[in-house]
Scaffold this active site. Structure first.
Site, mmCIF file in Angstrom:
data_model
loop_
_atom_site.group_PDB
_atom_site.id
_atom_site.type_symbol
_atom_site.label_atom_id
_atom_site.label_comp_id
_atom_site.label_asym_id
_atom_site.label_seq_id
_atom_site.Cartn_x
_atom_site.Cartn_y
_atom_site.Cartn_z
ATOM 1 N N HIS A 67 0.835 -1.195 0.000
ATOM 2 C CA HIS A 67 0.000 0.000 0.000
ATOM 3 C C HIS A 67 0.868 1.242 0.000
ATOM 4 O O HIS A 67 1.956 1.242 0.574
ATOM 5 C CB HIS A 67 -0.934 0.026 1.226
ATOM 6 C CG HIS A 67 -2.096 0.925 1.024
ATOM 7 N ND1 HIS A 67 -2.038 2.265 1.273
ATOM 8 C CD2 HIS A 67 -3.338 0.675 0.525
ATOM 9 C CE1 HIS A 67 -3.202 2.807 0.957
ATOM 10 N NE2 HIS A 67 -4.007 1.869 0.497
ATOM 11 N N ASP A 114 -8.109 -4.715 -1.182
ATOM 12 C CA ASP A 114 -8.568 -5.476 -2.340
ATOM 13 C C ASP A 114 -8.380 -6.978 -2.191
ATOM 14 O O ASP A 114 -9.011 -7.753 -2.907
ATOM 15 C CB ASP A 114 -7.835 -4.999 -3.605
ATOM 16 C CG ASP A 114 -8.221 -3.575 -3.938
ATOM 17 O OD1 ASP A 114 -9.424 -3.332 -4.080
ATOM 18 O OD2 ASP A 114 -7.335 -2.715 -4.026
HETATM 19 C C1 LIG Z 1 -0.273 -0.334 -4.017
HETATM 20 C C2 LIG Z 1 1.097 -0.103 -4.613
HETATM 21 C C3 LIG Z 1 0.949 0.526 -6.014
HETATM 22 C C4 LIG Z 1 1.842 0.844 -3.683
HETATM 23 O O1 LIG Z 1 2.932 1.274 -4.328
HETATM 24 P P1 LIG Z 1 4.151 2.047 -3.636
HETATM 25 O O2 LIG Z 1 3.817 2.603 -2.334
HETATM 26 O O3 LIG Z 1 4.610 2.979 -4.654
HETATM 27 O O4 LIG Z 1 5.111 0.909 -3.358
HETATM 28 P P2 LIG Z 1 6.216 0.506 -4.385
HETATM 29 O O5 LIG Z 1 5.558 0.037 -5.625
HETATM 30 O O6 LIG Z 1 7.193 1.629 -4.459
HETATM 31 O O7 LIG Z 1 6.840 -0.707 -3.629
HETATM 32 C C5 LIG Z 1 7.941 -0.679 -2.771
HETATM 33 C C6 LIG Z 1 8.665 -1.990 -2.964
HETATM 34 O O8 LIG Z 1 7.800 -3.083 -2.617
HETATM 35 C C7 LIG Z 1 7.547 -3.887 -3.752
HETATM 36 N N1 LIG Z 1 6.129 -4.187 -3.798
HETATM 37 C C8 LIG Z 1 5.112 -3.363 -3.444
HETATM 38 N N2 LIG Z 1 3.958 -3.980 -3.616
HETATM 39 C C9 LIG Z 1 4.236 -5.203 -4.101
HETATM 40 C C10 LIG Z 1 3.452 -6.287 -4.459
HETATM 41 N N3 LIG Z 1 2.123 -6.218 -4.377
HETATM 42 N N4 LIG Z 1 4.052 -7.397 -4.901
HETATM 43 C C11 LIG Z 1 5.393 -7.471 -4.974
HETATM 44 N N5 LIG Z 1 6.207 -6.467 -4.640
HETATM 45 C C12 LIG Z 1 5.624 -5.350 -4.201
HETATM 46 C C13 LIG Z 1 7.907 -3.016 -4.942
HETATM 47 O O9 LIG Z 1 8.255 -3.793 -6.068
HETATM 48 C C14 LIG Z 1 9.047 -2.213 -4.406
HETATM 49 O O10 LIG Z 1 10.203 -2.982 -4.417
HETATM 50 P P3 LIG Z 1 11.604 -2.333 -4.863
HETATM 51 O O11 LIG Z 1 11.858 -1.240 -3.859
HETATM 52 O O12 LIG Z 1 12.552 -3.488 -4.796
HETATM 53 O O13 LIG Z 1 11.376 -1.795 -6.227
HETATM 54 C C15 LIG Z 1 1.891 -1.415 -4.729
HETATM 55 O O14 LIG Z 1 2.041 -1.976 -3.447
HETATM 56 C C16 LIG Z 1 1.214 -2.400 -5.656
HETATM 57 O O15 LIG Z 1 1.407 -2.302 -6.874
HETATM 58 N N6 LIG Z 1 0.422 -3.371 -5.110
HETATM 59 C C17 LIG Z 1 -0.291 -4.317 -5.936
HETATM 60 C C18 LIG Z 1 -1.549 -3.674 -6.513
HETATM 61 C C19 LIG Z 1 -2.612 -3.463 -5.478
HETATM 62 O O16 LIG Z 1 -2.938 -4.348 -4.699
HETATM 63 N N7 LIG Z 1 -3.193 -2.266 -5.522
HETATM 64 C C20 LIG Z 1 -4.276 -1.900 -4.636
HETATM 65 C C21 LIG Z 1 -3.828 -0.927 -3.605
HETATM 66 S S1 LIG Z 1 -5.074 -0.671 -2.381
#
Ligand SMILES: CC(C)(COP(=O)(O)OP(=O)(O)OC[C@H]1O[C@@H](n2cnc3c(N)ncnc32)[C@H](O)[C@@H]1OP(=O)(O)O)[C@@H](O)C(=O)NCCC(=O)NCCS
Length: 390
Positions: free
Chosen positions: A276, A327
């Site tokens: 998140h 979700d």
């Molecule tokens: C929600 C989301 C976009 C948040 O993004 P964010 O705060 O920008 O977090 P980041 O994408 O920068 O993630 C930080 C690290 O954790 C990892 N990570 C985060 N969510 C992940 C996931 N669901 N699966 C695998 N790795 C994940 C990222 O790859 C990143 O790793 P890195 O630093 O080695 O590149 C992200 O967690 C995600 O894409 N989740 C899956 C989609 C989802 O469930 N969305 C609904 C949100 S309520």
């Protein structure tokens, strides 16, 4: 002064560093709001200062809409009058059905929903009136109509006749009635109501922010909500619930979770329903959805999706340190309620319309055009080369 660097207490950082830290506007306070407060470190979520756990356990979706739109919990008589107002506004013009019939049946329901809501902007009795009272009426009407349109989207693509809302039923029960054609069992109504409460608002999430940006230009309410719907569709935001169900179905059985996750992580895939942008601990909404997923599975005599989800959650937490988000368990909850997988994100919209419209009204109540700046990374002082010299 704009020399590409910012002075901070600890020294001078380049603007590029600052932009990187705030990439995706993370940790940037982009405006004021009195609607929703989140403490991501402690897993706290409140609507108008009231804890989400109390709302989930004790209120109804109608009460939450009143709270978000009008700023306080309704007294008994106010709630009764408000519920009647919602019931009066639930119907949509026949042209909505005609419009939906023009779309190919394979159209994604979020695309159909966004199209229908955009069209409602022209069909609305207050179309072309953007005064504050008309905007408040449109906010309430759209909140009432969203459930109707979502149900209609599914029925039209399946060639089924629309089901009229029943004014004696709650918003949650009406939605399930209009979607399935059957009055829901009390436990299904309760689960739907709670899911609607849990998804109603979430601060400056991507779709709400999109709605506020559109509203800040003084675009109309329907336009702002259309922008929100377009933004909600993506799998990194509202589309994640649909993606979770597809993941669970791909895995199939609890014993396949471990090898599936190993392969997915080796392929550097994002595991949908985890992580998140704000929460660093359990998403408080997931706590309720996990319980609902178990209870509904047990009531249906099918614990498979709950068990599979629980196994995946434990492994992702242990191996990646990531928590399930809103979700993750909503996928198995909606599945247990008999909702088609590609309708999961529209169901999110049935709830989030309450928050979107409250944010649009709040933005318009104290408006300033939202217009941030970018850090330019392209070349400078490039000479224009005439066509015949390129
Ligand atoms: C929600 C989301 C976009 C948040 O993004 P964010 O705060 O920008 O977090 P980041 O994408 O920068 O993630 C930080 C690290 O954790 C990892 N990570 C985060 N969510 C992940 C996931 N669901 N699966 C695998 N790795 C994940 C990222 O790859 C990143 O790793 P890195 O630093 O080695 O590149 C992200 O967690 C995600 O894409 N989740 C899956 C989609 C989802 O469930 N969305 C609904 C949100 S309520």
């Amino acid at each position: 002064m704009n020399n590409g660097s910012v002075i901070a207490a600890e020294g001078v950082h380049s603007m590029a560093d600052t932009v990187k830290q705030g990439a995706g506007l993370r940790n940037v306070v982009a405006g004021e709001s009195s609607l929703c407060w989140i403490d991501g470190e402690r897993g706290i979520l409140t609507y108008r200062g009231i804890d989400i756990h109390s709302l989930a356990e004790q209120s109804t979706f109608e009460e939450v809409v009143f709270l978000l739109h009008r700023g306080k919990l309704p007294a008994r008589a106010e709630l009764a009058a408000f519920s009647q107002e919602l019931a009066r506004e639930r119907a949509v013009p026949a042209a909505t059905t005609a419009l939906l019939k023009l779309l190919p049946p394979a159209t994604h329901p979020m695309t159909s929903l966004r199209t229908a809501v955009s069209a409602l902007g022209g069909l609305d009795p207050d179309a072309n009136d953007d005064s504050p009272p008309a905007n408040a009426r449109k906010a309430l009407r759209l909140t009432a109509q969203m459930a109707t349109v979502v149900a209609l989207v599914d029925r039209v693509r399946k060639g089924r006749a629309p089901v009229a809302p029943d004014p004696s039923l709650s918003h949650a029960a009406n939605f399930l009635l209009m979607l399935t054609g059957e009055r829901p069992r009390p436990e299904a109504e309760k689960a739907m109501d709670m899911a609607l409460i849990l998804h109603a608002d979430h601060e400056f999430n991507a779709s709400t922010f999109a709605a506020r940006v559109a509203a800040s230009t003084l675009a109309d309410v329907h336009g702002a909500i259309t922008a929100a719907l377009a933004t909600l569709k993506g799998p990194l935001h509202g589309g994640a619930n649909e993606a979770v169900m597809k993941t669970l179905q791909e895995i199939g059985t609890p014993d396949r979770v471990e090898p599936w996750l190993r392969d997915a992580l080796a392929a550097k895939k994002k595991i949908m329903g985890f992580g998140h942008a704000v929460y660093r601990t359990e998403d408080p909404r997931a706590t309720h959805l996990r319980r609902m997923s178990r209870q509904l599975g047990e009531a249906n005599g099918d614990r498979r999706w709950f068990e599979l989800s629980e196994r995946l959650e434990a492994l992702v937490r242990a191996q990646k340190g990531l928590n399930a988000n809103v979700d993750f368990y909503s996928a198995s909850v909606y599945h247990s309620l008999g909702i088609p997988t590609d309708m999961f994100t529209p169901v999110f919209a049935v709830s989030r319309i309450a928050g979107w419209t409250a944010h649009v009204l709040e933005q318009l109540g104290n408006n300033r055009l939202i217009r941030p700046e970018s850090e330019y990374t392209g070349p400078r002082d490039v000479k224009y080369v005439p066509m015949d010299q390129r």
